[in-house]
Enzyme design. Structure first.
Site, PDB file in Angstrom:
ATOM      1  N   GLU A  15    -107.699  80.577 -19.299  1.00 38.85           N
ATOM      2  CA  GLU A  15    -107.142  79.385 -19.926  1.00 38.85           C
ATOM      3  C   GLU A  15    -105.791  79.123 -19.266  1.00 38.85           C
ATOM      4  O   GLU A  15    -104.901  79.953 -19.303  1.00 38.85           O
ATOM      5  CB  GLU A  15    -106.956  79.618 -21.435  1.00 38.85           C
ATOM      6  N   GLY A  22    -106.001  71.094 -19.490  1.00 30.96           N
ATOM      7  CA  GLY A  22    -106.109  69.906 -20.348  1.00 30.96           C
ATOM      8  C   GLY A  22    -104.934  69.907 -21.306  1.00 30.96           C
ATOM      9  O   GLY A  22    -104.306  70.951 -21.527  1.00 30.96           O
TER      10      GLY A  22
END
Ligand code: TTP
Length: 278
Positions: A136, A53
């Site tokens: 991540e 994102g």
């Protein structure tokens, strides 16, 4: 009288809105392969999820919801390492002068991502390994979002160098992920969040940079038109809403994912929750 009715209706709808916060139930058990698929995977890679994102979309917050679950290892991106790499703030340098530092910074990102991709391989060191790993970002977002973003700034040769490293690594090492969680946000929303969180390297970055990065994430994850490598399952979460609502979605996601892990793979051990380079 009419005024009173309008007021009453507004109060009822507000209360209603509060009572039924919208939990996005996004995980499906069918996303998890069979235990046999995991056990017989030649590389020994656990079921791997990368969280993607735009900058400031809340990836680190999402990861926190997996804290406390056994059998899941979690790796946050090593931003602190990037901002103090042998005494140099590489993130600050790349934002100040992308032409000079773009290749260097993206090499550092590739290196640190690769280190995370190859963690927790089953059968290594004879130690118990987690059946699930969450990281991540990934080498993939480095390549398809951030290197692309620099295309008109770094030289063609520099871009090809990064691209060829990426290709060699992908063709020789299992850096795949099984699923991507895409925290989808509006660039204006994250721009405000970034300003509030006050990471000094990012404060002068214009909105247009985050708009471009948004478009690159959309091309990669929604339209899926940037790479011929096979795409994993992409799980999209609308991450524009208030964190108090998103927390419910994230908590539910962690619970559902943990329940989907086949019993035979569970060790009940706790694995790394790595918040930097490890
Ligand atoms: P992000 O990976 O987007 O991390 P974040 O801390 O913004 O995540 P969140 O708020 O969603 O928890 O980026 C960290 C910084 O590193 C950001 O300034 C962008 C930069 N970056 C690059 O320049 N190139 C890269 O390849 C990556 C992965 C990050």
């Amino acid at each position: 009288m009419i005024k009173f009715l309008i007021c009453a209706l507004t109060v009822v709808s507000l209360v209603k809105g509060k009572a039924t916060p919208e939990v996005q139930r996004v995980w499906k058990d069918s996303y998890f392969p069979t235990a046999e698929d995991i056990i017989t995977r030649p590389s020994g890679r656990p079921f791997t999820i990368s969280v993607e994102g735009n900058v400031g979309s809340g990836k680190s917050t999402f990861l926190n919801f997996f804290r406390g679950y056994p059998d899941i290892s979690v790796y946050q991106e090593p931003v602190d390492y990037w901002t103090n790499f042998h005494g140099e703030d590489m993130l600050g340098l790349v934002y100040n002068d992308t032409k000079r530092w773009g290749l260097t910074f993206q090499s550092l990102v590739t290196l640190t991502m690769l280190e995370t991709h190859v963690k927790d391989l089953r059968g290594r060191d004879g130690l118990p390994t987690p059946p699930v790993k969450i990281m991540e970002r990934s080498m993939q977002s480095g390549r398809w979002c951030f290197v692309e973003q620099m295309t008109n700034v770094i030289t063609n040769a520099e871009k090809y160098l990064l691209d060829e490293w990426y290709g060699v690594i992908r063709n020789t090492t299992d850096v795949d992920v099984d699923a991507i969680v895409y925290l989808r946000t509006d660039p204006q929303v994250i721009y405000e969040r970034i300003y509030k969180r006050d990471r000094k390297e990012e404060l002068k970055v214009p909105l247009s940079y985050f708009q471009d990065l948004h478009r690159l994430h959309e091309n990669w994850l929604i339209y899926q038109n940037v790479t011929t490598y096979p795409m994993p399952k992409v799980i999209v979460i609308d991450a524009n809403t208030d964190l108090s609502l998103l927390k419910l979605t994230y908590r539910q996601f962690a619970k559902d994912l943990y329940s989907a892990v086949p019993e035979i793979l569970k060790t009940n051990d706790f694995f790394s929750f790595c918040t930097g380079k490890c």
